[in-house]
Design a protein around this motif. Structure first.
Motif, PDB file in Angstrom:
ATOM      1  N   THR A  13      92.412 -36.126  16.102  1.00 27.87           N
ATOM      2  CA  THR A  13      92.444 -36.226  17.564  1.00 27.87           C
ATOM      3  C   THR A  13      91.517 -37.331  18.042  1.00 27.87           C
ATOM      4  O   THR A  13      91.856 -38.087  18.960  1.00 27.87           O
ATOM      5  CB  THR A  13      92.024 -34.880  18.185  1.00 27.87           C
ATOM      6  OG1 THR A  13      92.815 -33.845  17.617  1.00 27.87           O
ATOM      7  CG2 THR A  13      92.191 -34.899  19.681  1.00 27.87           C
ATOM      8  N   LEU A  14      90.365 -37.455  17.407  1.00 30.01           N
ATOM      9  CA  LEU A  14      89.419 -38.507  17.771  1.00 30.01           C
ATOM     10  C   LEU A  14      90.007 -39.888  17.495  1.00 30.01           C
ATOM     11  O   LEU A  14      89.891 -40.797  18.332  1.00 30.01           O
ATOM     12  CB  LEU A  14      88.120 -38.309  16.991  1.00 30.01           C
ATOM     13  CG  LEU A  14      87.013 -39.324  17.256  1.00 30.01           C
ATOM     14  CD1 LEU A  14      86.518 -39.180  18.690  1.00 30.01           C
ATOM     15  CD2 LEU A  14      85.893 -39.110  16.282  1.00 30.01           C
ATOM     16  N   ILE A  38      93.229 -40.676  17.311  1.00 31.43           N
ATOM     17  CA  ILE A  38      94.329 -40.909  18.252  1.00 31.43           C
ATOM     18  C   ILE A  38      93.780 -41.291  19.621  1.00 31.43           C
ATOM     19  O   ILE A  38      94.273 -42.225  20.268  1.00 31.43           O
ATOM     20  CB  ILE A  38      95.228 -39.656  18.349  1.00 31.43           C
ATOM     21  CG1 ILE A  38      95.833 -39.329  16.992  1.00 31.43           C
ATOM     22  CG2 ILE A  38      96.301 -39.840  19.408  1.00 31.43           C
ATOM     23  CD1 ILE A  38      96.827 -40.331  16.488  1.00 31.43           C
ATOM     24  N   SER A  39      92.734 -40.586  20.090  1.00 31.30           N
ATOM     25  CA  SER A  39      92.168 -40.924  21.403  1.00 31.30           C
ATOM     26  C   SER A  39      91.561 -42.320  21.404  1.00 31.30           C
ATOM     27  O   SER A  39      91.724 -43.069  22.368  1.00 31.30           O
ATOM     28  CB  SER A  39      91.090 -39.966  21.851  1.00 31.30           C
ATOM     29  OG  SER A  39      91.042 -38.836  21.137  1.00 31.30           O
ATOM     30  N   ALA A  40      90.856 -42.677  20.332  1.00 32.27           N
ATOM     31  CA  ALA A  40      90.276 -44.016  20.257  1.00 32.27           C
ATOM     32  C   ALA A  40      91.368 -45.076  20.242  1.00 32.27           C
ATOM     33  O   ALA A  40      91.233 -46.136  20.865  1.00 32.27           O
ATOM     34  CB  ALA A  40      89.404 -44.135  19.010  1.00 32.27           C
ATOM     35  N   THR A  41      92.480 -44.789  19.561  1.00 30.40           N
ATOM     36  CA  THR A  41      93.597 -45.733  19.530  1.00 30.40           C
ATOM     37  C   THR A  41      94.203 -45.895  20.916  1.00 30.40           C
ATOM     38  O   THR A  41      94.490 -47.022  21.347  1.00 30.40           O
ATOM     39  CB  THR A  41      94.661 -45.247  18.524  1.00 30.40           C
ATOM     40  OG1 THR A  41      94.046 -45.086  17.247  1.00 30.40           O
ATOM     41  CG2 THR A  41      95.791 -46.235  18.429  1.00 30.40           C
ATOM     42  N   VAL A  42      94.388 -44.801  21.627  1.00 28.12           N
ATOM     43  CA  VAL A  42      94.948 -44.868  22.986  1.00 28.12           C
ATOM     44  C   VAL A  42      94.016 -45.665  23.897  1.00 28.12           C
ATOM     45  O   VAL A  42      94.477 -46.513  24.674  1.00 28.12           O
ATOM     46  CB  VAL A  42      95.210 -43.441  23.528  1.00 28.12           C
ATOM     47  CG1 VAL A  42      95.523 -43.475  25.014  1.00 28.12           C
ATOM     48  CG2 VAL A  42      96.328 -42.785  22.759  1.00 28.12           C
ATOM     49  N   VAL A  43      92.715 -45.419  23.796  1.00 28.70           N
ATOM     50  CA  VAL A  43      91.751 -46.162  24.616  1.00 28.70           C
ATOM     51  C   VAL A  43      91.817 -47.650  24.291  1.00 28.70           C
ATOM     52  O   VAL A  43      91.816 -48.498  25.190  1.00 28.70           O
ATOM     53  CB  VAL A  43      90.325 -45.597  24.426  1.00 28.70           C
ATOM     54  CG1 VAL A  43      89.280 -46.516  25.013  1.00 28.70           C
ATOM     55  CG2 VAL A  43      90.224 -44.215  25.028  1.00 28.70           C
TER      56      VAL A  43
END
Length: 98
Positions: A3-4, A6-11
């Motif tokens: 999840t971390l 994926i969130s960093a990738t989205v950011v």
């Protein structure tokens, strides 16, 4: 952990609209995650099917055991080659070890 990542990738993708280098960073992050970061995921566990021999490698995935055997066989091959090409040094090492 996933999840971390994926969130960093989205950011990074969202911030990449102003700086396209960040898109490359997001792609690199995903590559590293899929190449090295996914340990113990669902694909390795069900494939432990037949055989069921208990031992040190019973819990590990088949690919890691295969890699271990390849490294072990390569090391043995190097040691045989060393003994064949340098008999004096190998006998000296054998005497020193005993």
């Amino acid at each position: 952990m996933g999840t971390l990542i994926i969130s960093a990738t989205v950011v990074l993708i969202i911030m990449g609209f102003n700086n396209s280098i960040l898109w490359l960073g997001a792609a690199g992050l995903l590559y590293v995650y899929f190449r090295y970061g996914r340990t113990g995921s669902g694909t390795a566990a069900p494939s432990s099917g037949a055989g069921g021999a208990g031992g040190p490698a019973a819990g590990s995935s088949p690919a890691s055991y295969r890699a271990y055997r390849q490294r072990r066989d390569q090391q043995a091959k190097w040691e045989r080659r060393y003994r064949r090409e340098r008999p004096v040094q190998s006998r000296r090492q054998d005497r020193k070890g005993q």
